[in-house]
Write a protein that holds these residues in place. Structure first.
Motif, PDB file in Angstrom:
ATOM      1  N   GLN A 139       0.715  -1.330   0.178  1.00  0.00           N
ATOM      2  CA  GLN A 139      -0.106  -0.035   0.032  1.00  0.00           C
ATOM      3  C   GLN A 139       0.890   1.296  -0.007  1.00  0.00           C
ATOM      4  OE1 GLN A 139      -3.165  -0.022   2.915  1.00  0.00           O
ATOM      5  NE2 GLN A 139      -3.669   2.039   2.787  1.00  0.00           N
ATOM      6  N   ASP A 216      -9.867   2.102  -7.476  1.00  0.00           N
ATOM      7  CA  ASP A 216      -9.549   2.736  -6.161  1.00  0.00           C
ATOM      8  C   ASP A 216      -8.597   1.769  -5.714  1.00  0.00           C
ATOM      9  OD1 ASP A 216     -10.811   0.428  -5.165  1.00  0.00           O
ATOM     10  OD2 ASP A 216     -12.791   1.226  -5.301  1.00  0.00           O
ATOM     11  N   LEU A 217      -8.275   2.207  -4.524  1.00  0.00           N
ATOM     12  CA  LEU A 217      -6.928   1.692  -3.842  1.00  0.00           C
ATOM     13  C   LEU A 217      -7.314   0.263  -3.604  1.00  0.00           C
ATOM     14  CD1 LEU A 217      -3.902   1.944  -2.621  1.00  0.00           C
ATOM     15  CD2 LEU A 217      -5.481   2.811  -0.385  1.00  0.00           C
ATOM     16  N   GLN A 218      -8.456  -0.118  -2.989  1.00  0.00           N
ATOM     17  CA  GLN A 218      -8.529  -1.484  -2.793  1.00  0.00           C
ATOM     18  C   GLN A 218      -8.525  -2.488  -3.958  1.00  0.00           C
ATOM     19  OE1 GLN A 218      -8.652  -2.945   0.284  1.00  0.00           O
ATOM     20  NE2 GLN A 218      -9.008  -4.876  -0.357  1.00  0.00           N
ATOM     21  N   ASP A 219      -8.964  -2.006  -5.132  1.00  0.00           N
ATOM     22  CA  ASP A 219      -8.900  -2.716  -6.424  1.00  0.00           C
ATOM     23  C   ASP A 219      -7.433  -2.750  -6.636  1.00  0.00           C
ATOM     24  OD1 ASP A 219     -11.667  -3.218  -6.457  1.00  0.00           O
ATOM     25  OD2 ASP A 219     -12.298  -1.331  -7.371  1.00  0.00           O
ATOM     26  N   GLN A 220      -6.697  -1.564  -6.706  1.00  0.00           N
ATOM     27  CA  GLN A 220      -5.342  -1.774  -7.216  1.00  0.00           C
ATOM     28  C   GLN A 220      -4.737  -2.570  -6.051  1.00  0.00           C
ATOM     29  OE1 GLN A 220      -3.932   2.145  -6.583  1.00  0.00           O
ATOM     30  NE2 GLN A 220      -4.894   2.865  -8.420  1.00  0.00           N
ATOM     31  N   LEU A 221      -4.866  -3.170  -5.078  1.00  0.00           N
ATOM     32  CA  LEU A 221      -4.121  -3.988  -4.377  1.00  0.00           C
ATOM     33  C   LEU A 221      -4.389  -5.483  -4.361  1.00  0.00           C
ATOM     34  CD1 LEU A 221      -4.632  -2.093  -0.653  1.00  0.00           C
ATOM     35  CD2 LEU A 221      -2.453  -2.585  -1.911  1.00  0.00           C
ATOM     36  N   LEU A 222      -5.891  -5.578  -4.713  1.00  0.00           N
ATOM     37  CA  LEU A 222      -6.467  -6.951  -5.299  1.00  0.00           C
ATOM     38  C   LEU A 222      -5.614  -7.338  -6.436  1.00  0.00           C
ATOM     39  CD1 LEU A 222      -9.979  -6.683  -4.120  1.00  0.00           C
ATOM     40  CD2 LEU A 222      -8.195  -8.166  -3.030  1.00  0.00           C
ATOM     41  N   GLY A 295     -13.487 -10.269  -4.943  1.00  0.00           N
ATOM     42  CA  GLY A 295     -13.512  -8.993  -4.234  1.00  0.00           C
ATOM     43  C   GLY A 295     -13.245  -7.657  -4.677  1.00  0.00           C
ATOM     44  N   SER A 297     -14.573  -4.514  -7.128  1.00  0.00           N
ATOM     45  CA  SER A 297     -15.632  -3.515  -7.140  1.00  0.00           C
ATOM     46  C   SER A 297     -16.440  -3.937  -8.394  1.00  0.00           C
ATOM     47  CB  SER A 297     -15.430  -2.192  -6.829  1.00  0.00           C
ATOM     48  OG  SER A 297     -14.572  -1.663  -7.779  1.00  0.00           O
ATOM     49  N   ASP A 373       3.299  -9.288   1.776  1.00  0.00           N
ATOM     50  CA  ASP A 373       1.925  -8.646   1.302  1.00  0.00           C
ATOM     51  C   ASP A 373       1.658  -9.116  -0.100  1.00  0.00           C
ATOM     52  OD1 ASP A 373      -0.062  -6.913   1.926  1.00  0.00           O
ATOM     53  OD2 ASP A 373       1.009  -5.264   1.276  1.00  0.00           O
TER      54      ASP A 373
END
Length: 375
Positions: A139, A216-222, A295, A297, A373
């Motif tokens: 992150q 968005d950040l969560q989608d980028q991480l996934l 996960g 979006s 990670d």
């Protein structure tokens, strides 16, 4: 066309055909002529008998007669709608639209991927060699500036290497043969931990894709956690066959036998298919554009599905234009993605079940947060 074999004769001029273009078997010359004629909108009339391309009356057509050639294109069924016209914003004082055919779209996308690949290779070869403690969690990395741009400031010239070694010698008095610890330190200074560095490089590579910033950040991480290990395996496998290496990485020969068998799963299929650089780049992009990652979006799924369909069509058209059995070639290439999925899952299982329990017993400062990670 539904045909899977390369045609022999151009239906317009009777020369050797190059493939199916606008639903008709044509040579390169007639394909290019038809596209240019549509874009120019030029109207002209034959100054002879309007039979310059009637091959029942002559062995070879009169190539200089553009009106008859265009009429023959229409007569044999060349479909103008098969050309992918895409409007582009023009200058304020210009009313003309610029159009892109499917062939130009392939050229633009592949050209962009080749440019990104050159930046990746430049970054891998530069003298930037971060300690694993310098790289924080994923992150934090995503919120920082892309490191591929650092390649220009870290040169690989002989002069820079000489200066670095000279500075190192002045500080440490290297080399002192009797000091084993100093020898180990020098070895770490001169080489890279390539598995860690490749993961870092390919993470930054994914961040350069045009759709990544729209997530968005969560989608980028996934997306990173799902894709980076796979395209790293793809990258080093292509590196192997491109340079005919005995090992996956000629700079690092310490791969364990079991791990080596998993990491090298993709090498044999690539050798068999004689995969081209353009094909490998499009496959890596397809692997990243996975809309079914758990996960994600809804908006991310729609965006990635759109990009995957677009890239898949480009790869299919590329196969049609460059191989005798285009559809069969496309199916074989797509099959490589399944191999990468299996390969990636096995490697993650090894990390989780073999290294995980050992790493859990170590102090937190001894673990590589970035790698942990991702896996």
């Amino acid at each position: 066309s539904s045909s899977s074999t390369l045609p022999e004769k151009c239906m317009i001029c009777n020369r050797t055909a190059h493939g199916f273009h606008c639903d008709v078997a044509t040579c390169k010359g007639c394909k290019t002529f038809f596209r240019r004629q549509l874009l120019s909108g030029e109207e002209a009339k034959c100054v002879l008998r309007k039979d310059c391309y009637d091959l029942t009356k002559r062995r070879e057509p009169l190539f200089r007669c553009r009106p008859c050639r265009f009429q023959k294109c229409i007569f044999v069924g060349m479909n103008p709608l098969a050309l992918n016209f895409q409007a582009r914003t023009t200058a304020p004082n210009c009313e003309e639209n610029s159009f892109k055919t499917t062939e130009n779209l392939i050229h633009d996308v592949v050209g962009m991927l080749l440019h990104l690949e050159s930046k990746v290779e430049k970054f891998r070869k530069c003298s930037y060699n971060p300690d694993w403690k310098e790289i924080d969690k994923l992150q934090s990395l995503l919120s920082s500036t892309n490191k591929l741009s650092m390649a220009d400031s870290y040169g690989v010239t002989k002069e820079n290497i000489y200066k670095l070694l000279k500075t190192f010698q002045e500080i440490t008095g290297w080399p002192i043969k009797s000091d084993s610890q100093l020898t180990l330190r020098h070895r770490c200074f001169c080489s890279k931990h390539w598995w860690f560095f490749n993961l870092l490089t390919l993470t930054e590579y994914v961040r350069t894709f045009w759709f990544f910033d729209s997530l968005d950040l969560q989608d980028q991480l996934l997306l990173i956690r799902h894709a980076v290990v796979g395209i790293t395996l793809f990258h080093i496998s292509y590196f192997t066959i491109q340079r005919s290496c005995q090992y996956l990485n000629p700079m690092d020969h310490n791969t364990h036998t079991i791990h080596y068998k998993i990491v090298s799963m993709l090498v044999d299929p690539m050798y068999r298919l004689k995969i081209q650089n353009e094909e490998s780049l499009l496959l890596k992009l397809l692997f990243v554009c996975n809309p079914v990652i758990s996960g994600l979006s809804k908006s991310a799924q729609v965006l990635l599905d759109k990009e995957r369909c677009r890239t898949s069509k480009i790869l299919f058209d590329y196969c049609l234009r460059n191989k005798n059995c285009g559809p069969a070639r496309y199916v074989e290439l797509i099959g490589l993605l399944g191999v990468v999925e299996v390969q990636q899952k096995k490697l993650k299982d090894i990390y989780l079940y073999s290294f995980g329990p050992l790493l859990a017993k170590l102090p937190k400062e001894c673990t590589i947060a970035f790698v942990d990670d991702i896996f």
